[in-house]
Design a protein around this motif. Structure first.
Motif, PDB file in Angstrom:
ATOM      1  N   SER A  40       0.818  -1.211   0.000  1.00 26.92           N
ATOM      2  CA  SER A  40       0.000   0.000   0.000  1.00 26.92           C
ATOM      3  C   SER A  40       0.850   1.259   0.000  1.00 26.92           C
ATOM      4  CB  SER A  40      -0.937   0.007   1.213  1.00 26.92           C
ATOM      5  OG  SER A  40      -0.200  -0.028   2.422  1.00 26.92           O
ATOM      6  N   LYS A  70      -8.895   1.306   0.677  1.00 25.29           N
ATOM      7  CA  LYS A  70      -9.576   1.265   1.966  1.00 25.29           C
ATOM      8  C   LYS A  70      -9.830  -0.179   2.375  1.00 25.29           C
ATOM      9  CE  LYS A  70     -12.020   5.685   2.164  1.00 25.29           C
ATOM     10  NZ  LYS A  70     -13.335   6.333   2.375  1.00 25.29           N
ATOM     11  N   GLN A  71      -9.370  -0.520   3.546  1.00 27.81           N
ATOM     12  CA  GLN A  71      -9.636  -1.851   4.090  1.00 27.81           C
ATOM     13  C   GLN A  71     -10.979  -1.893   4.804  1.00 27.81           C
ATOM     14  OE1 GLN A  71      -7.533  -4.298   3.298  1.00 27.81           O
ATOM     15  NE2 GLN A  71      -6.330  -2.734   2.218  1.00 27.81           N
ATOM     16  N   HIS A  72     -11.419  -0.730   5.300  1.00 26.58           N
ATOM     17  CA  HIS A  72     -12.698  -0.637   6.008  1.00 26.58           C
ATOM     18  C   HIS A  72     -13.453   0.584   5.490  1.00 26.58           C
ATOM     19  CE1 HIS A  72     -11.171  -3.670   8.779  1.00 26.58           C
ATOM     20  NE2 HIS A  72     -10.069  -2.940   8.924  1.00 26.58           N
ATOM     21  N   LYS A  74     -16.330   2.667   3.139  1.00 27.98           N
ATOM     22  CA  LYS A  74     -16.630   2.666   1.710  1.00 27.98           C
ATOM     23  C   LYS A  74     -16.112   3.939   1.056  1.00 27.98           C
ATOM     24  CE  LYS A  74     -21.322   4.621   2.183  1.00 27.98           C
ATOM     25  NZ  LYS A  74     -21.387   4.700   3.646  1.00 27.98           N
ATOM     26  N   TYR A  75     -15.976   3.882  -0.269  1.00 30.95           N
ATOM     27  CA  TYR A  75     -15.545   5.038  -1.035  1.00 30.95           C
ATOM     28  C   TYR A  75     -16.735   5.963  -1.268  1.00 30.95           C
ATOM     29  CZ  TYR A  75     -11.389   2.215  -1.912  1.00 30.95           C
ATOM     30  OH  TYR A  75     -10.261   1.450  -1.756  1.00 30.95           O
ATOM     31  N   GLN A  79     -14.997   9.469  -5.999  1.00 30.88           N
ATOM     32  CA  GLN A  79     -13.696   8.815  -5.874  1.00 30.88           C
ATOM     33  C   GLN A  79     -13.232   8.292  -7.232  1.00 30.88           C
ATOM     34  OE1 GLN A  79     -11.428   8.141  -3.072  1.00 30.88           O
ATOM     35  NE2 GLN A  79     -10.257   7.787  -4.955  1.00 30.88           N
ATOM     36  N   HIS A 176     -16.071  -3.638  -4.038  1.00 31.15           N
ATOM     37  CA  HIS A 176     -15.154  -2.811  -3.245  1.00 31.15           C
ATOM     38  C   HIS A 176     -13.699  -3.233  -3.446  1.00 31.15           C
ATOM     39  CE1 HIS A 176     -14.037  -0.222   0.192  1.00 31.15           C
ATOM     40  NE2 HIS A 176     -13.189  -1.176   0.489  1.00 31.15           N
TER      41      HIS A 176
END
Length: 366
Positions: A40, A70-72, A74-75, A79, A176
């Protein structure tokens, strides 16, 4: 490194060479597992570049900077992202909360007896998963070779229209985990006829593209036909099949009601062995009591090859029933390099009509 026809390159002075290694002409996007292996921190400092309309490898244009996925959470609307499997640039319009029925992680329950809904199917509990309605950059559409066509949202035509369906091209539904987010200083980073009708630039926001009232109104008006509710997934012989059905509405024809659905299917080769899709075998059960069997070569006129270089293929099709609900299931027959064949299960999925039936959408006129 090439990703689905697009390149990312390290900034000067960072670890590694100045420009990512280029795939040979005709190369394809990396699979999801390969992309996830990129650290990342590297993604967060890498420039996303696209080739100009010149011979490959001659000129790269920087179009943005990768962000850490993003691991957690939402976008948000606005975006920018690169699709990790199909490689196109896109922008998030809004998220959907879908129920993912993954038969690969089915509950340890005794097998159910075979019925109209499937082939001795397992008990599968739905898990909430985030998908996104997105716009695809029109410049990338010709390069998405792993799709049967540029994805579109299809609607039933108005009753006074002789065509059965109409489509808004360049709209897609993205999971996602398939989103590789990036940022850009370009005020119009995505080329799509709806971009400036749906979004506007606001430098005080993060991301700096916010929804116009027209986007909110369009989502509200067309909600029954846009909403993604169920996703079905199953893996056989390292070939994963994902199915997403969409209810499109009902039309009256010859004193009867005809209900329409669109279904999107993604095939993914999780192994390194090259395989080719040769045949499809569908069974379609209608609440009216009919059971239809459909056999044919390939899908949508193609017999896609799934390899390590091009591990995925996706297409959409349509089905109509003279009943408000039904089920579909079946198999895809694949061929190995040695000529042997094997069948891959298509997970059973329901065809359900929305209860809040409304007037079909009238297109892009407000």
């Amino acid at each position: 490194m090439r990703v689905g026809g697009w390149y990312w390159e390290r900034r000067a002075g960072e670890q590694g060479s100045g420009r990512g290694a280029q795939c040979p002409p005709g190369g394809s996007g990396l699979g999801l597992s390969s992309l996830c292996a990129l650290h990342s921190a590297v993604l967060g400092t890498s420039r996303l570049s696209a080739p100009r309309n010149r011979p490959e490898g001659k000129v790269l244009e920087t179009v943005g900077v990768f962000e850490a996925p993003k691991q957690h959470g939402k976008y948000e609307t606005g975006q920018l992202f690169l699709h990790s499997v199909f490689g196109y640039r896109g922008i998030v319009l809004f998220p959907w909360q879908a129920r993912l029925y993954d038969r690969d992680v089915a509950s340890p329950v005794t097998e159910k007896s075979e019925n109209a809904a499937g082939h001795g199917s397992k008990e599968v509990k739905g898990k909430t998963h985030t998908y996104y309605q997105v716009l695809i950059d029109a410049r990338d559409c010709p390069h998405i070779s792993q799709r049967s066509q540029t994805e579109a949202v299809t609607f039933l035509a108005n009753h006074d229209d002789s065509r059965a369906l109409y489509a808004i091209p360049g709209l897609d539904y993205v999971s996602h985990e398939d989103i590789l987010p990036y940022s850009s200083t370009d005020q119009v980073p995505i080329q799509h006829e709806l971009f400036e009708r749906f979004l506007m630039y606001d430098q005080t926001k993060v991301p700096p593209f916010v929804a116009r009232d027209t986007l909110c109104a369009w989502q509200e008006k067309n909600h029954p036909w846009l909403e993604l509710s169920d996703v079905h997934r199953e893996t056989t012989e390292n070939i994963r099949v994902t199915v997403i059905p969409f209810y499109m509405g009902m039309r009256e024809a010859q004193n009867s009601h005809v209900y329409w659905w669109r279904y999107c299917i993604r095939l993914e080769n999780l192994d390194s062995e090259v395989v080719q899709l040769r045949e499809r075998h569908w069974r379609i059960f209608s609440l009216s009591g009919t059971l239809e069997t459909v056999r044919g070569r390939g899908v949508v006129g193609r017999e896609p090859v799934l390899s390590k270089e091009q591990p995925a293929f996706q297409y959409s099709s349509h089905v109509s029933l003279q009943a408000s609900s039904g089920h579909m299931w079946g198999t895809f027959r694949f061929e190995r390099p040695d000529g042997s064949h094997f069948d891959v299960r298509i997970p059973p999925f329901s065809l359900e009509s929305n209860k809040d039936e409304k007037t079909p959408p009238s297109g892009l006129h407000w």
